[in-house]
Design an enzyme around this catalytic site. Structure first.
Site, short mmCIF file in Angstrom:
data_model
loop_
_atom_site.label_atom_id
_atom_site.label_comp_id
_atom_site.label_asym_id
_atom_site.label_seq_id
_atom_site.Cartn_x
_atom_site.Cartn_y
_atom_site.Cartn_z
N TYR A 1 0.79 -1.22 0.00
CA TYR A 1 0.00 0.00 0.00
C TYR A 1 0.83 1.28 0.00
CZ TYR A 1 -3.69 -3.29 1.20
OH TYR A 1 -4.57 -4.34 1.20
N HIS B 1 -9.24 1.32 -5.65
CA HIS B 1 -8.40 0.42 -4.85
C HIS B 1 -6.94 0.78 -5.11
CE1 HIS B 1 -11.75 -2.07 -3.74
NE2 HIS B 1 -12.15 -2.01 -4.99
#
Length: 145
Positions: free
Chosen positions: A24, A103
């Site tokens: 991430y 996302h």
């Protein structure tokens, strides 16, 4: 007329910057929200609301409140609820507010259970795998929608 955009982040996205940085990145949710506010501030006729919650019902409540606030576009990263929540899907459909699903990672390169989204078939667009730039792209689209 002011264009109102709501940016919603779901469960565990409050941990961005420290949660699995190899997947991430190191950008925090606060950084993403600050950048989003700066991006929207360049448009005099736009307003951005940001919201993060780990609880499905609170996310549903916020989507419903958006309709009452006159929000014209939603950007949502529902996190794990993407793959499980009929309730969030129904709230988005019930308000009839156009939305983009975002996302950070490419969910289709990950575990098989992440390949299905309860939101994507109703979204105007799905942005996945562009890292935090996906939020920037979604906001740009929303402002020009």
């Amino acid at each position: 007329m002011v264009k109102k955009v709501l940016l919603i982040n779901g469960p565990n996205l409050n941990l961005l910057g420290t949660r699995e940085p190899e997947k991430y990145g190191t950008t925090t949710l606060k950084d993403i929200e600050m950048e989003a506010h700066q991006q929207v501030a360049k448009h005099q006729d736009a307003e951005l609301f940001t919201y993060q919650n780990n609880t499905e019902g609170f996310i549903i409540d916020r989507i419903q409140e958006a309709k009452q606030q006159g929000v014209g576009f939603i950007i949502i990263n529902a996190g794990a609820y993407t793959h499980t929540s009929v309730g969030i899907r129904d709230a988005l459909l019930g308000t009839a507010i156009p939305f983009i699903e975002v996302h950070i990672t490419n969910v289709h390169q990950r575990e098989p259970f992440r390949h299905h989204s309860y939101l994507s078939d109703k979204a105007i667009a799905v942005i996945a795998g562009l890292g935090v730039y996906g939020y920037t792209a979604a906001i740009e689209y929303a402002l020009n929608y």
